[in-house]
Structures are given as C-alpha cells and as structure tokens.
Design an enzyme around this catalytic site. Sequence first.
Site, PDB file in Angstrom:
ATOM      1  N   ASP A   1       4.217  -0.271  -7.182  1.00 55.35           N
ATOM      2  CA  ASP A   1       3.121  -0.547  -7.570  1.00 55.35           C
ATOM      3  C   ASP A   1       1.853   0.288  -7.198  1.00 55.35           C
ATOM      4  O   ASP A   1       0.857   0.376  -7.290  1.00 55.35           O
ATOM      5  CB  ASP A   1       2.808  -2.065  -7.761  1.00 55.35           C
ATOM      6  CG  ASP A   1       1.537  -2.306  -8.402  1.00 55.35           C
ATOM      7  OD1 ASP A   1       1.517  -1.874  -9.563  1.00 55.35           O
ATOM      8  OD2 ASP A   1       0.604  -2.969  -7.683  1.00 55.35           O
TER       9      ASP A   1
ATOM     10  N   GLU B   1      -2.521   7.932  -4.853  1.00 54.97           N
ATOM     11  CA  GLU B   1      -2.767   7.275  -6.085  1.00 54.97           C
ATOM     12  C   GLU B   1      -4.208   7.514  -6.486  1.00 54.97           C
ATOM     13  O   GLU B   1      -4.606   7.405  -7.668  1.00 54.97           O
ATOM     14  CB  GLU B   1      -2.328   5.818  -5.898  1.00 54.97           C
ATOM     15  CG  GLU B   1      -3.166   4.977  -5.069  1.00 54.97           C
ATOM     16  CD  GLU B   1      -2.740   3.562  -5.021  1.00 54.97           C
ATOM     17  OE1 GLU B   1      -1.554   3.439  -5.029  1.00 54.97           O
ATOM     18  OE2 GLU B   1      -3.287   2.630  -5.100  1.00 54.97           O
TER      19      GLU B   1
ATOM     20  N   ARG C   1       0.846  -1.182   0.014  1.00 57.37           N
ATOM     21  CA  ARG C   1       0.049   0.205   0.086  1.00 57.37           C
ATOM     22  C   ARG C   1       0.998   1.150   0.012  1.00 57.37           C
ATOM     23  O   ARG C   1       2.034   1.306   0.580  1.00 57.37           O
ATOM     24  CB  ARG C   1      -1.002   0.062   1.340  1.00 57.37           C
ATOM     25  CG  ARG C   1      -2.094  -0.825   1.052  1.00 57.37           C
ATOM     26  CD  ARG C   1      -3.076  -0.474   0.086  1.00 57.37           C
ATOM     27  NE  ARG C   1      -4.116  -1.295  -0.023  1.00 57.37           N
ATOM     28  CZ  ARG C   1      -4.415  -2.334  -0.998  1.00 57.37           C
ATOM     29  NH1 ARG C   1      -3.447  -2.572  -1.738  1.00 57.37           N
ATOM     30  NH2 ARG C   1      -5.803  -2.720  -0.829  1.00 57.37           N
TER      31      ARG C   1
ATOM     32  N   HIS D   1      -0.853   0.290  -9.686  1.00 56.31           N
ATOM     33  CA  HIS D   1      -1.690  -0.725  -8.654  1.00 56.31           C
ATOM     34  C   HIS D   1      -2.243  -1.856  -9.470  1.00 56.31           C
ATOM     35  O   HIS D   1      -3.349  -2.201  -9.107  1.00 56.31           O
ATOM     36  CB  HIS D   1      -2.516  -0.053  -7.856  1.00 56.31           C
ATOM     37  CG  HIS D   1      -3.038  -0.872  -6.493  1.00 56.31           C
ATOM     38  ND1 HIS D   1      -3.475   0.129  -5.519  1.00 56.31           N
ATOM     39  CD2 HIS D   1      -3.207  -1.818  -6.137  1.00 56.31           C
ATOM     40  CE1 HIS D   1      -3.390  -0.860  -4.389  1.00 56.31           C
ATOM     41  NE2 HIS D   1      -3.485  -2.106  -4.791  1.00 56.31           N
TER      42      HIS D   1
HETATM   43  P1  NAI Z   1      -1.802 -10.809   4.832  1.00 56.52           P
HETATM   44  O1  NAI Z   1      -2.639 -10.439   5.957  1.00 56.52           O
HETATM   45  O2  NAI Z   1      -1.833 -12.190   4.306  1.00 56.52           O
HETATM   46  O3  NAI Z   1      -0.091 -10.473   5.316  1.00 56.52           O
HETATM   47  C1  NAI Z   1       0.170  -9.616   5.849  1.00 56.52           C
HETATM   48  C2  NAI Z   1       1.490  -9.808   6.838  1.00 56.52           C
HETATM   49  O4  NAI Z   1       2.043  -8.729   7.440  1.00 56.52           O
HETATM   50  C3  NAI Z   1       1.062 -10.727   8.136  1.00 56.52           C
HETATM   51  O5  NAI Z   1       1.903 -11.756   8.189  1.00 56.52           O
HETATM   52  C4  NAI Z   1       1.155  -9.720   9.303  1.00 56.52           C
HETATM   53  O6  NAI Z   1       1.573 -10.385  10.320  1.00 56.52           O
HETATM   54  C5  NAI Z   1       2.219  -8.856   8.886  1.00 56.52           C
HETATM   55  N1  NAI Z   1       2.472  -7.596   9.336  1.00 56.52           N
HETATM   56  C6  NAI Z   1       1.488  -7.047  10.026  1.00 56.52           C
HETATM   57  N2  NAI Z   1       1.981  -5.783  10.543  1.00 56.52           N
HETATM   58  C7  NAI Z   1       3.255  -5.916  10.310  1.00 56.52           C
HETATM   59  C8  NAI Z   1       4.561  -5.072  10.544  1.00 56.52           C
HETATM   60  N3  NAI Z   1       4.212  -3.901  11.569  1.00 56.52           N
HETATM   61  N4  NAI Z   1       5.643  -5.353  10.209  1.00 56.52           N
HETATM   62  C9  NAI Z   1       5.852  -6.668   9.682  1.00 56.52           C
HETATM   63  N5  NAI Z   1       4.877  -7.522   9.349  1.00 56.52           N
HETATM   64  C10 NAI Z   1       3.690  -7.070   9.800  1.00 56.52           C
HETATM   65  O7  NAI Z   1      -1.850  -9.791   3.650  1.00 56.52           O
HETATM   66  P2  NAI Z   1      -1.470 -10.336   2.302  1.00 56.52           P
HETATM   67  O8  NAI Z   1      -2.779 -10.779   1.435  1.00 56.52           O
HETATM   68  O9  NAI Z   1      -0.278 -11.128   2.014  1.00 56.52           O
HETATM   69  O10 NAI Z   1      -1.328  -8.727   1.605  1.00 56.52           O
HETATM   70  C11 NAI Z   1      -0.237  -7.733   1.777  1.00 56.52           C
HETATM   71  C12 NAI Z   1      -0.048  -6.408   1.040  1.00 56.52           C
HETATM   72  O11 NAI Z   1      -0.463  -6.561  -0.160  1.00 56.52           O
HETATM   73  C13 NAI Z   1      -1.598  -5.644   1.649  1.00 56.52           C
HETATM   74  O12 NAI Z   1      -1.000  -4.275   2.070  1.00 56.52           O
HETATM   75  C14 NAI Z   1      -2.367  -5.721   0.574  1.00 56.52           C
HETATM   76  O13 NAI Z   1      -3.299  -4.558   0.509  1.00 56.52           O
HETATM   77  C15 NAI Z   1      -1.478  -5.799  -0.597  1.00 56.52           C
HETATM   78  N6  NAI Z   1      -1.961  -5.970  -1.939  1.00 56.52           N
HETATM   79  C16 NAI Z   1      -1.613  -5.328  -3.073  1.00 56.52           C
HETATM   80  C17 NAI Z   1      -2.252  -5.678  -4.492  1.00 56.52           C
HETATM   81  C18 NAI Z   1      -1.623  -5.034  -5.458  1.00 56.52           C
HETATM   82  O14 NAI Z   1      -2.220  -5.308  -6.465  1.00 56.52           O
HETATM   83  N7  NAI Z   1      -0.543  -4.265  -5.604  1.00 56.52           N
HETATM   84  C19 NAI Z   1      -3.131  -6.691  -4.234  1.00 56.52           C
HETATM   85  C20 NAI Z   1      -3.634  -7.311  -3.059  1.00 56.52           C
HETATM   86  C21 NAI Z   1      -3.055  -7.055  -1.932  1.00 56.52           C
END
Ligand code: NAI
Length: 332
Positions: free
Chosen positions: A257, A262, A233, A294
């Site tokens: 990305d 954005e 994000r 994105h």
């Molecule tokens: P997820 O919830 O499966 O994984 C996120 C991880 O971050 C978790 O393991 C959590 O413990 C960890 N985390 C939380 N706070 C933290 C911190 N302060 N320091 C280090 N680790 C921390 O989420 P997912 O599905 O893997 O998504 C990850 C990111 O990707 C999100 O921000 C999501 O919005 C973004 N995303 C981007 C897309 C794109 O097209 N660019 C599409 C889909 C998701």
Amino acid sequence: MRFKLFNVREDEKAFAYNWGESNGHEIVCTDEDLTLDNIETLKTFDAVSTQQLFKFDDGIYEALKNVGIKQIAGRAAGFDMFNLSEASKHGIKITNIPSYSPNAIAEFAVCRALELIRNINKINKKVNNQDFTWNESVIAKELRNMTVLIIGVGRIGKVSAQLFSGFGAKVIGYDPYDQSLDSITYVQSLNEALSKADIVTLHVPANEETTHLINEETIRFMKNGAHLVNTSRGAIVSTNDLLHALNIGKIHSAALDVYEHEFEYFSYDYTDKKIEDAVLRELINREDVLISPHIAFYTNIAVKNMVEIALDSALNIITQGYSENEVILNEV
Ligand code: NAI
C-alpha cells in the site's frame, strides 16, 4: 468562534460542517494551501486547520501570530511539514491526529493478505481473458492453517493481530519495544520470527532502524513461498530486493500500500500520463504484486475522526491553551 480549514477534500466537508453545527461554531472550508499570500484572510478567524503534505514556509508562524492565530490543527498523523521550533518561537501550537482508526489500516492488511493467498490477481486476469479453468496456479491456502507474523505490534499491529486471529491463523509478533498483547506469542529475534511465518505484515514506523528492514539478508530467513504485506511506510521494504525475491520464487506474492518512491505519484491522477518510474510500472504490471496508493487509512470513519479530532484539538488550544494532541518540540 470561526474556524478556517485549508486543503479540504469534498469527502471532509460534511463532517466539518456537522461538527460546526453541533458545537455552535462557524466553519469555512477551502481547497487552497495556507500560504503567506492568503494569511490575511485569517484576521476574522479564531482557529486554523490544514492538511498540507509539503513543508510550510518558515515565515508562516510569525504571520499567523500577527493575525491573532494561536494554533494549527493538522488533519493527519504526520507533522514533518511543520517547523516546530519556529512555531514555538512565535507561540503557535501544532496538533496532529496520532490515531484516527487503526482498524481502517488493519482491515486493509487482512483484506490484502486474503487476496494474496486466494490468488485474486491471477483469477481476475484469467477471468478477463475468459479463462474459467481451475489449475494449480490459482489453488488457494486457508488462513486457519497459516502463521502470520506482525512486525510492529503497536496500535495498528494489535488490531491486525486480533483480526488475523479471528480467521483462526496462528499469530506471532516481533516488537522489541512493546510486547503487551497477551493473545499472541512474541519472538525475540527478527530472523527467527521471519523463519516461522507464512504471511509477514509490517506495522512499524519509518525511522533509521526500520529503513529496509525487509532486505536481501532478512528475506533469506523467510519461508519459501511466504507472502508479504506492507501497509506501513515504503522505506521499510527494499523494493529491488523484494522484486529479486519474487523473481526467484522465494516470496510468493506481495501487497504494497506504500512504496519507497511514492511521493510523486500517490494521491495524484496519472490517467493517460507516462509513469517515468520503471520500478513502479513493474509493480503495477506484475501478477504477484498488489499495489495500492497509500489508501489503507481511507475509510468513512477515519476521515470523520481526522476532521473532528483536528477541530476538537483546535478548540481545546484556543479555549484552554492545551490539547492532548499537541506535538511537543522536545518529545519529537
Ligand atoms: P505505533 O507507534 O502505534 O506502533 C508501531 C509499533 O512498532 C510500536 O509498537 C513500536 O514498538 C514498534 N517498533 C518500532 N520499531 C520497531 C522495530 N525496529 N521492529 C519492530 N517493531 C518496532 O504506530 P501505528 O499507528 O500502529 O502505525 C504503524 C505504521 O502504519 C506506521 O508506519 C504508520 O506510518 C503506518 N500508517 C499507514 C497508513 C496507511 O494508510 N497505509 C495510515 C496510518 C499509519
């Protein structure tokens, strides 16, 4: 049963109609938003799906109930466009798509990291100027010789770790809440982790704790000449601090990305229009930045999953009153 899908893009239609055919239900698609003005059209439908990015009018939930609709199936991970408490008050169940294809985003992160270390932006610009020389400005590094830090080792971070490992890179992780991936080494302090990495890739959610996680102070701990990839994000990176680090050569290059501001731009066509945001203009023009709208999620598999999971969830809610993808008010 009859399903109406709002905000439908061309690339979603075939997946929706195929799902209808395979499951024996009628599908109607429109590119319109769901509003109080067109809610009456739902009188002859059983289920609704939307992909609206901005907040719904709070009156929508009571109006849906009045035309006999019991749910809204969002076709995205985010659900901040819904007022969950109003929805619950009127018995409207909201579903989202928590995970549609972690590989889509992870593969994009790896792709951008490779482009950064191979200096693809610079090479393309040189070739466009018919400069076919080799020199130090485009000499590359090899992933197998590098340490990659995954910040946030959740669904997407885990796949990224596996893909980077496949290239022979040493992969380390920073995630205070989930350290379940056996194949990598977790580092317990963010600053220590940053100090070990040649490539930093961000996969954390956006929240108070992660806003500007990458800022002037944390950048100081990064290796000189490190590369940064952000497919999570925009708010996770302080863009001004990143630009400063690129200007002084502390960070070699970055692939973004997502971008803090954005929302006015990404997913819209600005061809021949002026971009008022000077920082975005600078990001687009820099040789050491790769910016994309994105789009990491945007693969044929992800779109298929988004459509099919939304329709499955809608069906489960209306036939069984339950879906594992229901967004529950007190869990948010
Ligand atoms: P997820 O919830 O499966 O994984 C996120 C991880 O971050 C978790 O393991 C959590 O413990 C960890 N985390 C939380 N706070 C933290 C911190 N302060 N320091 C280090 N680790 C921390 O989420 P997912 O599905 O893997 O998504 C990850 C990111 O990707 C999100 O921000 C999501 O919005 C973004 N995303 C981007 C897309 C794109 O097209 N660019 C599409 C889909 C998701």
